[in-house]
Design an enzyme around this catalytic site. Sequence first.
Site, PDB file in Angstrom:
ATOM      1  N   SER A   1       0.819  -1.209   0.000  1.00 22.69           N
ATOM      2  CA  SER A   1       0.000   0.000   0.000  1.00 22.69           C
ATOM      3  C   SER A   1       0.850   1.254   0.000  1.00 22.69           C
ATOM      4  O   SER A   1       0.303   2.345  -0.130  1.00 22.69           O
ATOM      5  CB  SER A   1      -0.973   0.005   1.177  1.00 22.69           C
ATOM      6  OG  SER A   1      -0.410  -0.552   2.306  1.00 22.69           O
TER       7      SER A   1
ATOM      8  N   HIS B   1      -3.549  -3.186  -5.724  1.00 25.77           N
ATOM      9  CA  HIS B   1      -3.789  -2.677  -4.387  1.00 25.77           C
ATOM     10  C   HIS B   1      -5.250  -2.860  -4.012  1.00 25.77           C
ATOM     11  O   HIS B   1      -6.115  -2.051  -4.352  1.00 25.77           O
ATOM     12  CB  HIS B   1      -3.368  -1.200  -4.297  1.00 25.77           C
ATOM     13  CG  HIS B   1      -3.484  -0.649  -2.917  1.00 25.77           C
ATOM     14  ND1 HIS B   1      -4.005   0.584  -2.639  1.00 25.77           N
ATOM     15  CD2 HIS B   1      -3.174  -1.198  -1.724  1.00 25.77           C
ATOM     16  CE1 HIS B   1      -4.002   0.776  -1.333  1.00 25.77           C
ATOM     17  NE2 HIS B   1      -3.506  -0.296  -0.755  1.00 25.77           N
TER      18      HIS B   1
ATOM     19  N   ASN C   1      -5.383   6.225  -0.863  1.00 28.19           N
ATOM     20  CA  ASN C   1      -4.802   6.469   0.462  1.00 28.19           C
ATOM     21  C   ASN C   1      -4.164   7.849   0.545  1.00 28.19           C
ATOM     22  O   ASN C   1      -4.223   8.520   1.565  1.00 28.19           O
ATOM     23  CB  ASN C   1      -3.746   5.417   0.797  1.00 28.19           C
ATOM     24  CG  ASN C   1      -4.390   4.106   1.204  1.00 28.19           C
ATOM     25  OD1 ASN C   1      -5.592   4.054   1.456  1.00 28.19           O
ATOM     26  ND2 ASN C   1      -3.611   3.053   1.263  1.00 28.19           N
TER      27      ASN C   1
HETATM   28  P1  NAD Z   1      -0.374  -9.316   7.767  1.00 30.80           P
HETATM   29  O1  NAD Z   1       0.702  -9.025   8.731  1.00 30.80           O
HETATM   30  O2  NAD Z   1      -1.747  -9.550   8.243  1.00 30.80           O
HETATM   31  O3  NAD Z   1       0.030 -10.599   6.892  1.00 30.80           O
HETATM   32  C1  NAD Z   1       1.288 -10.804   6.345  1.00 30.80           C
HETATM   33  C2  NAD Z   1       1.492 -12.321   6.245  1.00 30.80           C
HETATM   34  O4  NAD Z   1       2.635 -12.563   5.442  1.00 30.80           O
HETATM   35  C3  NAD Z   1       1.750 -12.972   7.597  1.00 30.80           C
HETATM   36  O5  NAD Z   1       0.855 -14.047   7.760  1.00 30.80           O
HETATM   37  C4  NAD Z   1       3.189 -13.487   7.484  1.00 30.80           C
HETATM   38  O6  NAD Z   1       3.374 -14.709   8.151  1.00 30.80           O
HETATM   39  C5  NAD Z   1       3.346 -13.648   6.012  1.00 30.80           C
HETATM   40  N1  NAD Z   1       4.724 -13.574   5.522  1.00 30.80           N
HETATM   41  C6  NAD Z   1       5.691 -12.712   5.882  1.00 30.80           C
HETATM   42  N2  NAD Z   1       6.804 -12.933   5.141  1.00 30.80           N
HETATM   43  C7  NAD Z   1       6.513 -13.949   4.299  1.00 30.80           C
HETATM   44  C8  NAD Z   1       7.241 -14.628   3.279  1.00 30.80           C
HETATM   45  N3  NAD Z   1       8.498 -14.279   2.962  1.00 30.80           N
HETATM   46  N4  NAD Z   1       6.637 -15.633   2.617  1.00 30.80           N
HETATM   47  C9  NAD Z   1       5.367 -15.977   2.906  1.00 30.80           C
HETATM   48  N5  NAD Z   1       4.643 -15.374   3.863  1.00 30.80           N
HETATM   49  C10 NAD Z   1       5.203 -14.364   4.538  1.00 30.80           C
HETATM   50  O7  NAD Z   1      -0.336  -8.116   6.706  1.00 30.80           O
HETATM   51  P2  NAD Z   1      -1.527  -7.525   5.833  1.00 30.80           P
HETATM   52  O8  NAD Z   1      -2.232  -6.488   6.598  1.00 30.80           O
HETATM   53  O9  NAD Z   1      -2.286  -8.627   5.225  1.00 30.80           O
HETATM   54  O10 NAD Z   1      -0.725  -6.770   4.684  1.00 30.80           O
HETATM   55  C11 NAD Z   1      -0.088  -7.451   3.627  1.00 30.80           C
HETATM   56  C12 NAD Z   1       0.264  -6.481   2.530  1.00 30.80           C
HETATM   57  O11 NAD Z   1      -0.938  -5.856   2.078  1.00 30.80           O
HETATM   58  C13 NAD Z   1       1.174  -5.341   2.960  1.00 30.80           C
HETATM   59  O12 NAD Z   1       2.031  -5.038   1.893  1.00 30.80           O
HETATM   60  C14 NAD Z   1       0.215  -4.194   3.229  1.00 30.80           C
HETATM   61  O13 NAD Z   1       0.825  -2.938   3.050  1.00 30.80           O
HETATM   62  C15 NAD Z   1      -0.810  -4.447   2.184  1.00 30.80           C
HETATM   63  N6  NAD Z   1      -2.143  -3.897   2.459  1.00 30.80           N
HETATM   64  C16 NAD Z   1      -2.697  -3.963   3.705  1.00 30.80           C
HETATM   65  C17 NAD Z   1      -3.954  -3.443   3.951  1.00 30.80           C
HETATM   66  C18 NAD Z   1      -4.596  -3.543   5.306  1.00 30.80           C
HETATM   67  O14 NAD Z   1      -5.568  -2.822   5.571  1.00 30.80           O
HETATM   68  N7  NAD Z   1      -4.136  -4.424   6.177  1.00 30.80           N
HETATM   69  C19 NAD Z   1      -4.674  -2.864   2.895  1.00 30.80           C
HETATM   70  C20 NAD Z   1      -4.097  -2.826   1.622  1.00 30.80           C
HETATM   71  C21 NAD Z   1      -2.843  -3.341   1.414  1.00 30.80           C
END
Ligand code: NAD
Length: 689
Positions: free
Chosen positions: A416, A437, A487
């Site tokens: 993001s 995204h 955002n």
């Molecule tokens: P999260 O922390 O809930 O999940 C991340 C997952 O990735 C975890 O389960 C972790 O174990 C796993 N992980 C970490 N390194 C890894 C690897 N090398 N191989 C495989 N798995 C791995 O995070 P999230 O909130 O789901 O966010 C994920 C992405 O989405 C980020 O880039 C974030 O910026 C983006 N994003 C988040 C939101 C939100 O509201 N949470 C919205 C849009 C985009």
Amino acid sequence: MSGWRHWRLERDGDGIAWLTLDVAGAGANVLSREVLEELGAVLEALEAEPPRGLVLRSGKPGGFVAGADVRELAAVRDRGEALALVRQGQGLLGRLEALPCPTVALIHGYCLGGGLELALACTWRVAEDGPRTRIGLPEVRLGIHPGFGGTVRAIERAGPLAALALMLAGRAVDARRARRLGLVDHAVPRRHLERAARSLLAGPPPRRRARWTHRLVEAPGVRHAAAAWLAWRTARAVRREHYPAPFALIRLWREHGGRREAMLEAEARSVARLAVSPTARNLVRAFLLGERLKGFGKAEAPPVAHVHVVGAGTMGGDIAAWCALQGLRVTLTDTRAEALAGAVARAQRLLARRLRAPHLVTAALDRLVPDPHGHGVRRADLVVEAIVEDLEAKRALFARLEREARPDALLATNTSSIPLERIAEALHAPARLVGLHFFNPVARMRLVEVVSGPGTDPGAAARACAFVRAIDRLPLPVRSAPGFLVNRALMPYLLEAVTLEAEGLAPERIDAAAVAFGMPVGPVELADRVGLDICLAVAEVLARELGRPVPERLRALVEAGRLGRKSGHGFYEWRGGRPRKARVRRREAAPADLTDRLVLPLLNELAACLREGVVSDADLADAGLVHGAGFAPFRGGPLAYARARGVREVTAALAGLERRYGERFRPDPGWALLADEGGQSATSKEAQP
Ligand code: NAD
């Protein structure tokens, strides 16, 4: 042969006429003026030589009729023109209803708005009992209510309370629910549709007597009380000054319920009045902006059948579940087994809620394969990365994914805030890297920003857009830039709310001002819902890259562990997923410039995005904020609001705020681009309440 372009009329040996609507050159049937005019000629032929029975059906595989033509509605110039259009529709459906033979509508797939009104004018309705059948009257979503006699006939069939509930919510129901409501007479499997129609036509005509409960509600005293209750309940959901249509519908029934002719006449007048209101104009605009986004998904591109998702956290897990729901094969991997287990459990709940039928849920779950070792990457058409927001981790992952994925597979990141070009540095051939995204929660947020970096191949971006459309989301092409579009524009609005709170204004008052403006939730509550740590992370990226200030208060709260809803405490205290808010007392006046302080920074940031080319035009910026952030749809989008208010007025107000509160309000040079857009700031000034 008849020579009609859109209708086909065949008579069989049993004396039954089969009338098929198959609108020329369109994927779906819509009731345009031309289609309605031809229906007039069809009815003339039927009136001249009435068959023993008539069956009305659609020649489109996807559904029956999607509704009236929204583009024609948008083009209506004044109330008189709207009234003529509505009367034309009413007149035709009245003639269909008055044919001297019984009629049956055969419904499959969508049967919405004018389409359901058409079906309701038939003696009987038979609908396919299948997952794709959607029956409803969603007109309030466009700022109007049914106008082809639908208010009258829906009430006659389903009773006032059920019919009004359906129309007020604008929701569609499946065939079984429609049957229970009385909107359709039979719900049968597709292969039995024709047989059901024949047997209805063979039987005696139906006796139409409204149920005694329906008649009771129509009694004047009861009707007035019920209408008052409906208006009270509706007012809890929407404001009359923002969304007049539901209130007009209730009034229509209160004043004319039970008197058919009077209600038909009043229905036409009411719709004509609503159709040219600013709310309807803007809601239609928002709808058409959504259609424009859908258009980006129409490019010819190799389809995606198998998606491999890396990272099974909040986003990755939900993206995987959504793709499985939409019929794709999905492999989902994570370094933590418990993340995979959690994602599958969440997917199960989503699929059960959406699909209901156990065999469909099982089939969808079979398509979602937990893949702890990540073998799926070798077969996937698309790989979506959704791991932690950490540049080095993402780079290391993509270097590996590039080696393992098929050479023709698309690579996507859900980051993001990290510019795509930084991640691309880890790749030998970054042309196939795009950003996808998604917004949180994936199942509710329809927009997906499709991000292109400097090295992204336009073909890859087009394929990504087609994928987004294939999973029933709306693709918005954006250029890689800090925070992308949505955002980035939301952040100054959220941060100004934080600043206001730090100045001592109650969060409830700040939120109330935004809701009164038309936002779905206030900015303080939104920040708490998103998570204050996530807000801070995005704010810091924008601070670093664009020099935008970060309020100390936000940092302090995060450091104190107050992260919002997820930690139970942010600006608000959270219980059972809801913030505890104190009542806002009306007598305590809010600062006069409160709404401007919240909303204008968002507008200003969009002007900057336009100047930088983050999106290609102002309409797309509006589409992003309406469909990605729920920005007051009845205002037609932030920039439509700015133009309606007057670009000069808006920049002057920003300059005033800059003098009082500092340079974060300085009008962006990008406004010059908007002011130049055909001088719309002057012409559309009256288009806003
Ligand atoms: P999260 O922390 O809930 O999940 C991340 C997952 O990735 C975890 O389960 C972790 O174990 C796993 N992980 C970490 N390194 C890894 C690897 N090398 N191989 C495989 N798995 C791995 O995070 P999230 O909130 O789901 O966010 C994920 C992405 O989405 C980020 O880039 C974030 O910026 C983006 N994003 C988040 C939101 C939100 O509201 N949470 C919205 C849009 C985009």
